[in-house]
Design a protein around this motif. Sequence first.
Motif, mmCIF file in Angstrom:
data_model
loop_
_atom_site.group_PDB
_atom_site.id
_atom_site.type_symbol
_atom_site.label_atom_id
_atom_site.label_comp_id
_atom_site.label_asym_id
_atom_site.label_seq_id
_atom_site.Cartn_x
_atom_site.Cartn_y
_atom_site.Cartn_z
ATOM 1 N N LEU A 115 -20.587 22.422 -4.525
ATOM 2 C CA LEU A 115 -21.993 22.245 -4.227
ATOM 3 C C LEU A 115 -22.598 23.542 -3.722
ATOM 4 N N THR A 116 -23.859 23.735 -4.032
ATOM 5 C CA THR A 116 -24.599 24.849 -3.433
ATOM 6 C C THR A 116 -25.324 24.310 -2.211
ATOM 7 N N LEU A 117 -25.551 25.187 -1.231
ATOM 8 C CA LEU A 117 -26.196 24.762 0.002
ATOM 9 C C LEU A 117 -27.606 24.240 -0.256
ATOM 10 N N SER A 118 -28.342 24.900 -1.146
ATOM 11 C CA SER A 118 -29.724 24.486 -1.399
ATOM 12 C C SER A 118 -29.789 23.087 -2.013
ATOM 13 N N SER A 119 -28.927 22.802 -3.002
ATOM 14 C CA SER A 119 -28.952 21.478 -3.631
ATOM 15 C C SER A 119 -28.489 20.404 -2.655
ATOM 16 N N TRP A 120 -27.489 20.708 -1.848
ATOM 17 C CA TRP A 120 -27.010 19.719 -0.883
ATOM 18 C C TRP A 120 -28.078 19.423 0.168
ATOM 19 N N LEU A 121 -28.794 20.454 0.619
ATOM 20 C CA LEU A 121 -29.860 20.239 1.596
ATOM 21 C C LEU A 121 -30.972 19.373 1.012
ATOM 22 N N ARG A 122 -31.351 19.620 -0.239
ATOM 23 C CA ARG A 122 -32.399 18.824 -0.864
ATOM 24 C C ARG A 122 -32.016 17.346 -0.932
ATOM 25 N N ASN A 123 -30.754 17.073 -1.192
ATOM 26 C CA ASN A 123 -30.308 15.692 -1.360
ATOM 27 C C ASN A 123 -30.066 14.976 -0.032
ATOM 28 N N ASN A 124 -29.770 15.726 1.031
ATOM 29 C CA ASN A 124 -29.328 15.096 2.273
ATOM 30 C C ASN A 124 -30.234 15.342 3.472
ATOM 31 N N GLU A 125 -31.190 16.256 3.364
ATOM 32 C CA GLU A 125 -32.075 16.535 4.508
ATOM 33 C C GLU A 125 -32.896 15.319 4.909
ATOM 34 N N PRO A 126 -33.454 14.529 3.978
ATOM 35 C CA PRO A 126 -34.208 13.332 4.395
ATOM 36 C C PRO A 126 -33.355 12.348 5.189
ATOM 37 N N MET A 127 -32.117 12.128 4.755
ATOM 38 C CA MET A 127 -31.245 11.196 5.470
ATOM 39 C C MET A 127 -30.903 11.737 6.853
ATOM 40 N N ALA A 128 -30.650 13.048 6.951
ATOM 41 C CA ALA A 128 -30.330 13.643 8.243
ATOM 42 C C ALA A 128 -31.519 13.537 9.200
ATOM 43 N N THR A 129 -32.721 13.779 8.690
ATOM 44 C CA THR A 129 -33.913 13.678 9.530
ATOM 45 C C THR A 129 -34.110 12.247 10.026
ATOM 46 N N LYS A 130 -33.888 11.270 9.157
ATOM 47 C CA LYS A 130 -34.031 9.867 9.552
ATOM 48 C C LYS A 130 -33.013 9.488 10.625
ATOM 49 N N LYS A 131 -31.763 9.888 10.431
ATOM 50 C CA LYS A 131 -30.727 9.575 11.418
ATOM 51 C C LYS A 131 -31.007 10.266 12.751
ATOM 52 N N HIS A 132 -31.494 11.504 12.680
ATOM 53 C CA HIS A 132 -31.796 12.222 13.916
ATOM 54 C C HIS A 132 -32.918 11.534 14.682
ATOM 55 N N LEU A 180 -34.428 30.670 11.948
ATOM 56 C CA LEU A 180 -34.426 29.471 11.117
ATOM 57 C C LEU A 180 -35.008 28.255 11.833
ATOM 58 N N SER A 181 -35.399 28.424 13.096
ATOM 59 C CA SER A 181 -35.991 27.337 13.888
ATOM 60 C C SER A 181 -35.076 26.113 13.939
ATOM 61 N N LEU A 182 -33.800 26.349 14.208
ATOM 62 C CA LEU A 182 -32.836 25.254 14.314
ATOM 63 C C LEU A 182 -32.939 24.592 15.690
ATOM 64 N N ARG A 183 -32.653 23.280 15.740
ATOM 65 C CA ARG A 183 -32.577 22.600 17.033
ATOM 66 C C ARG A 183 -31.306 22.983 17.772
ATOM 67 N N PRO A 195 -35.806 27.030 4.106
ATOM 68 C CA PRO A 195 -36.816 26.326 4.920
ATOM 69 C C PRO A 195 -36.401 24.917 5.314
ATOM 70 N N LEU A 196 -35.528 24.286 4.520
ATOM 71 C CA LEU A 196 -35.104 22.918 4.826
ATOM 72 C C LEU A 196 -34.233 22.845 6.082
ATOM 73 N N LEU A 197 -33.777 23.972 6.599
ATOM 74 C CA LEU A 197 -32.939 23.976 7.801
ATOM 75 C C LEU A 197 -33.750 23.823 9.082
ATOM 76 N N GLN A 198 -35.052 23.994 9.013
ATOM 77 C CA GLN A 198 -35.881 23.963 10.212
ATOM 78 C C GLN A 198 -35.799 22.601 10.900
ATOM 79 N N GLY A 199 -35.597 22.659 12.211
ATOM 80 C CA GLY A 199 -35.564 21.442 13.021
ATOM 81 C C GLY A 199 -34.298 20.633 12.927
#
Length: 501
Positions: free
Chosen positions: A198-215, A443-446, A472-476
């Motif tokens: 997997l590439t980091l960009s494709s994995w972030l696109r597929n999993n960032e919404p789920m991570a944000t919801k869980k957070h 990167l504005s990471l938490r 940009p998907l890494l922010q927050g």
Amino acid sequence: MTDAMYFESRPADGPAAEAMRRAASAMSVKFLLRHAFRLERKHVATHLVQQRALSGADAVNALRPFYFAVHPDFFGQHPREREVNENSLKRLNGYLDNLQKPGPRSVQPMKLTFYVRDTKDSSDVQPDLFTSVMNVLKSCSLPMEHMRGMKAGAETSGSPPEAGVPFYRPIKWDKSYYTFTGFRDPEEELQQARRVELTLSSWLRNNEPMATKKHGASLPRREELDRLKKELCHKFDLDDIRWQRSWGVAHRCCQLQSLSRLSQQNPEALIHLQGHTVVFADQSGMNASGHVMLGTMDVHHQWTKVFEQLSSYRSLQQQTDWLKERISLLLGGTQVIHVERLGPVRPIAEHYSTLSTFYRSLMSSPLRLHPRSLQGTTMLLENDRSNPSLHELGHFIIPTNCDPPKLLVFLQSHASEARQRTQRKIQLQVEEEAVMKLCLQNLSLRSLSKEPSISSSQMVQCCKRLVEQRYPLLQGLHICVSHFYSVMQDGDMCVPWDWKS
């Protein structure tokens, strides 16, 4: 037996007859002993042939279905089970390596815990290589026909096969078998898992919404965790509260709530914790670093007993510190350290026993070293090693039973290299801290953390690449640098340190 029957058939009267009976009995016993000895030698020889027939490579091949069933990479959505399997695999591989070492050895049975998709009652691992492999496969309900084939091949050709026992041999099914039956081919699945990168960009696109919801769902628990931790540290003057394993926020909250209830029911018991660091771990007691461990599976009564025994633990810790100072004086100023690693922690009593054994060994054969000849170096004592070595991070790894003259030669010949590696380690740690701060800001990471198995060098490489790419998907997000991709139950995202761009 013919001689025995001849003597027994003689008349049973007179001194001569009695003497002949005694001679017949002696000859019968000798014959039985010779027969039993031949059977025992045959059994031992067959057992040795079976052991020799299974090499290290055979063991690895035989355990491939097991590795596939418990490999941590397939437990990305279950972090606790993944960590248990990772630690148990390390201990299992070390156990099997010890069984293959030449010469006399003392290997005790070991109990290991694995999470699998379908498991039955497990059995203890036995201290020989063939039986250990068989028990591992059997405990996970995996095929063992290939192992029986090895056992059958190892038997001597002179022994007749038992009636009704089929001839076993390793079976490798054709691909058409899986196509026809619809069963999954474990070999193909394993190869696909290795091929897919997997590439980091494709994995972030597929999993960032789920991570944000869980957070978002975990925010109330995170706030409760912070509140409880600050409240307990302030109330009982604790240095810190930590966790041995990467448990989720909900699990940590439950542990702090349990400790808070105990403080309300029995506040006098927790007064003894003043100035200590509390670690929620697998067992209760005090570890080699002097931290108070509270077993997560223990009840309040067991925790209270630990608090009552803290004075004895402190006394043992003082004796441990004294032994470290004496060893340092005897070894030219080198410092004995203890490195917290994955897996079971070392209790203070075990640490004291190791230091005491090593100190007695040094006193039995004092070394002639300048008091400051090894200053600036560190050493780690281990019971399961036979030869001293130098770790890549600069500390010596010394066996507890190391021969003092041999130890002296090793320390003096590697002291310069040890100091250089230690200096590189310190520089890497400084660079790691700086690049992590830069990564957090840019990167504005938490939050940004890493697993204990990630080295400073790997962390530096990962952070530098993240800063350069600026996803940009890494922010927050809460990012943990690991060896694999995973979204944790509280929304934290694990990314491999060597992620593909």
